[in-house]
Design a protein around this motif. Structure first.
Motif, PDB file in Angstrom:
ATOM      1  N   CYS A 266      -0.415  55.504   1.902  1.00  0.00           N
ATOM      2  CA  CYS A 266      -1.600  54.709   2.249  1.00  0.00           C
ATOM      3  C   CYS A 266      -2.602  54.721   1.094  1.00  0.00           C
ATOM      4  CB  CYS A 266      -2.277  55.262   3.501  1.00  0.00           C
ATOM      5  SG  CYS A 266      -1.358  54.999   5.030  1.00  0.00           S
ATOM      6  N   ILE A 270      -4.102  51.587  -1.008  1.00  0.00           N
ATOM      7  CA  ILE A 270      -5.552  51.354  -1.108  1.00  0.00           C
ATOM      8  C   ILE A 270      -5.976  51.246  -2.570  1.00  0.00           C
ATOM      9  CG2 ILE A 270      -7.822  52.440  -0.733  1.00  0.00           C
ATOM     10  CD1 ILE A 270      -6.543  53.652   1.873  1.00  0.00           C
ATOM     11  N   ASP A 277     -13.600  49.973   2.467  1.00  0.00           N
ATOM     12  CA  ASP A 277     -13.454  50.450   3.847  1.00  0.00           C
ATOM     13  C   ASP A 277     -13.326  49.283   4.812  1.00  0.00           C
ATOM     14  OD1 ASP A 277     -13.728  52.891   2.720  1.00  0.00           O
ATOM     15  OD2 ASP A 277     -15.651  53.408   3.652  1.00  0.00           O
ATOM     16  N   ILE A 280      -9.887  47.777   4.531  1.00  0.00           N
ATOM     17  CA  ILE A 280      -8.877  48.621   5.181  1.00  0.00           C
ATOM     18  C   ILE A 280      -8.854  48.306   6.676  1.00  0.00           C
ATOM     19  CG2 ILE A 280      -8.302  51.005   5.855  1.00  0.00           C
ATOM     20  CD1 ILE A 280      -9.528  51.906   3.153  1.00  0.00           C
ATOM     21  N   THR A 296      -9.094  53.911   9.866  1.00  0.00           N
ATOM     22  CA  THR A 296     -10.017  53.528   8.793  1.00  0.00           C
ATOM     23  C   THR A 296     -10.893  54.714   8.400  1.00  0.00           C
ATOM     24  OG1 THR A 296     -10.063  51.233   9.592  1.00  0.00           O
ATOM     25  CG2 THR A 296     -11.842  51.914   8.116  1.00  0.00           C
ATOM     26  N   SER A 300     -10.544  56.343   4.758  1.00  0.00           N
ATOM     27  CA  SER A 300     -11.744  56.282   3.921  1.00  0.00           C
ATOM     28  C   SER A 300     -12.112  57.678   3.434  1.00  0.00           C
ATOM     29  CB  SER A 300     -12.920  55.684   4.699  1.00  0.00           C
ATOM     30  OG  SER A 300     -12.625  54.377   5.110  1.00  0.00           O
ATOM     31  N   LEU A 545      -1.359  47.933   4.989  1.00  0.00           N
ATOM     32  CA  LEU A 545      -2.232  48.056   3.819  1.00  0.00           C
ATOM     33  C   LEU A 545      -1.637  47.430   2.567  1.00  0.00           C
ATOM     34  CD1 LEU A 545      -3.275  51.781   4.371  1.00  0.00           C
ATOM     35  CD2 LEU A 545      -4.713  49.778   4.774  1.00  0.00           C
TER      36      LEU A 545
END
Length: 573
Positions: A266, A270, A277, A280, A296, A300, A545
């Motif tokens: 993940c 990202i 955020d 996401i 999330t 984050s 993602l």
């Protein structure tokens, strides 16, 4: 400037260039600059007086895994709320009412194991939630314990209530009914209600206590509250297990490691997609990921912790190399001087690399841009590859001319026809008519079952194909290709056990790209979680993602098979 996808490709291009230019008598000082995107990014950062100190994570991925493991350890041990969120998110919630047929539901149950913190394998997600709640609250219980009576509710099955709570000598049944009394689409509502009555009557008859929870408790989000009420009414004291005890259990059971591996993927998505955020959350919500807000929040936190770690190291990672170099070009700290830019393996380009490329063109001296790629071989979405940048090149970049490279010297017309017809089922792929240098009259692609003496034995069957191939062609160059490494290991062990002296290559489908062998044996075509095509629902978070994908079923897995089929020069099994 020639940009290659990785160092091996850059080195190969450099070798070819020296060989060709020497043959043609061209001056070496006029040679193009051949680099990877990362090497170019590093050079631009150096020229812009920016730090290019690389993070220790870039040298060794195990160091990154260890760092995240330590981070999770601290969070879980110190924060009970975090621990609960981590456990809840270790499973993919599923609503059994979403399945329209028994076959679909059975296939899901077959391919997805729900293993509780206590170590029991339960039959569904809601039973798992109940089991974990009982465990975390220190309530001694047994899953599907033998009932006091040998009476049968269903023909052929001894009655085993879902849970037996030892502390109170009480049974718990979790019934799969909705608030309106409806059941899963494939279950007869009336028969199910009758079985519920039969169970209740049996408990009355035998003088045992039964408490009940329902599917609609979970749907309405109060399953744990209902459990707490039942336990309180029974007078059972709640003895919450300590964070340290739960942490040990998470570590021993493998939950911690599997979670870390998932969240590393993940984090990679990202970083490469440069997601905020809000983005996401948007991607998780779009893909209907249950608990998207909790995910999330967790993701984050991981990303922020990672960024803080890079600052403490006073270092950058590979993604920063591209992102920061793009900013340096945009802020005119570096002015590109190239007149021509050529990009190799363009089908694997990521969004961040494309932004970088656009800045090199727009901030440079109007260079000519040439990209070379094969959309049929776009198989690196997991590392940020965006197929639409190739298939929608004109719409994304502007006016351009296209040339189809349709002649191949690697494989024959039989392999070309089968592989091409297969991959072009997807309307998103370019239509091509591949012409092969080698022509044959008969099919060279063979579909075989994996049975030996009517018994499934994939590895032994693979060895038999290798032995037969070597008998017909003693100098044969052979590769075995599989979707998963464990299948390759099993096949390799069988090859060793059968004393095959000829060196056999063992490649994953992803790892085989760019390689070739005379004969290839492609293995592992079965359904399920570790089958091909991959249907692993546990990766749903990572999938959400990653870069967007076209809607054609299993589109990247289809391209992956195309790559595997076309590694063979002569025959593909």
């Amino acid at each position: 400037l020639i940009l290659a996808y990785n160092k091996a490709a850059a080195d190969e291009l450099q070798e070819r260039l020296i060989k060709r230019s020497t043959k043609l008598g061209l001056s070496q000082d006029k040679s193009p600059k051949i680099m990877t995107f990362h090497a170019l990014g590093r050079q631009i950062l150096l020229s812009s007086n920016k730090s290019v100190r690389m993070s220790k994570f870039c040298e060794d991925s195990i160091k990154l895994e260890n760092w995240l493991s330590r981070w999770f350890s601290v969070q879980i041990k110190q924060n009970e709320k975090f621990m609960k969120i981590f456990i809840d998110l270790s499973y993919q919630p599923i609503n059994p009412f979403d399945f329209k047929t028994k076959e679909d539901y059975d296939a899901y149950i077959r391919d997805n194991e729900y293993r509780t913190l206590q170590g029991d394998k339960v039959r569904g997600y809601q039973e798992l939630l109940i089991s974990n709640w009982l465990y975390l609250n220190g309530i001694e219980f047994e899953y599907e314990a033998q009932y006091v009576s040998k009476r049968r509710i269903e023909i052929g099955f001894d009655y085993k209530p879902d849970f037996y709570i030892k502390d109170a000598d009480v049974y718990l049944e979790h019934f799969g009914i909705a608030r309106d009394g409806s059941t899963r689409p494939d279950i007869d509502k009336n028969k199910y209600k009758q079985s519920m009555c039969d169970k209740r009557n049996l408990h009355l008859e035998c003088g045992t206590t039964l408490i009940e929870t329902y599917h609609y408790n979970w749907v309405e989000g109060n399953l744990e509250e209902i459990l707490a009420e039942h336990i309180d009414n029974l007078g059972i004291p709640i003895k919450k297990r300590s964070n340290d005890e739960v942490f040990v259990k998470l570590k021993e059971s493998g939950f911690l490691l599997s979670g870390i591996k998932r969240y590393l993927k993940c984090l990679q998505a990202i970083r490469v997609e440069q997601l905020s955020d809000a983005e996401i959350n948007e991607r998780l919500t779009e893909q209907a990921i249950v608990n998207s807000d909790k995910y999330t929040e967790l993701l984050s936190s991981i990303h922020q912790a990672y960024q803080r770690e890079l600052l403490e190291q006073d270092a950058i990672d590979f993604d920063d190399m591209i992102i920061k170099a793009t900013k340096a070009v945009d802020n005119e700290l570096f002015t590109p001087k190239w007149s021509h830019i050529l990009v190799d393996e363009f089908q694997d380009i990521s969004g961040s690399r494309m932004n970088f490329l656009k800045k090199l063109v727009s901030k440079g001296s109007t260079p000519r841009l040439t990209v070379v790629g094969d959309d049929w071989q776009s198989i690196y979405r997991f590392s940020g590859g965006k197929l639409e940048l190739t298939t929608q090149f004109k719409e994304r970049v502007g006016s351009c001319s296209s040339t189809m490279l349709q002649k191949t010297f690697r494989y024959n017309n039989s392999i070309a026809e089968v592989a091409g017809k297969f991959v072009m089922q997807n309307p998103e792929q370019y239509k091509k008519d591949v012409i092969t240098h080698t022509q044959v009259d008969t099919s060279q692609v063979f579909l075989l079952d994996s049975k030996v003496n009517n018994e499934e034995n994939l590895s032994l069957k693979t060895v038999q194909i290798i032995q037969k191939t070597l008998k017909n062609d003693p100098q044969a160059n052979i590769a075995v290709i599989a979707r998963y490494r464990y299948l390759l290991n099993e096949a390799k062990n069988e090859v060793i056990a059968n004393n095959i002296d000829t060196p056999i290559k063992f490649w994953t489908f992803h790892g085989s790209k760019g390689l070739e062998a005379d004969y290839c044996v492609l293995i592992g075509f079965f359904q399920g979680k570790t089958g091909f095509p991959n249907q692993n629902k546990e990766e749903a978070i990572v999938e959400a993602l990653l870069p967007s994908m076209d809607n054609y079923p299993h589109s990247e897995e289809r391209r992956l098979l195309y790559v595997g089929l076309t590694r063979a020069k002569k025959k593909s099994y």
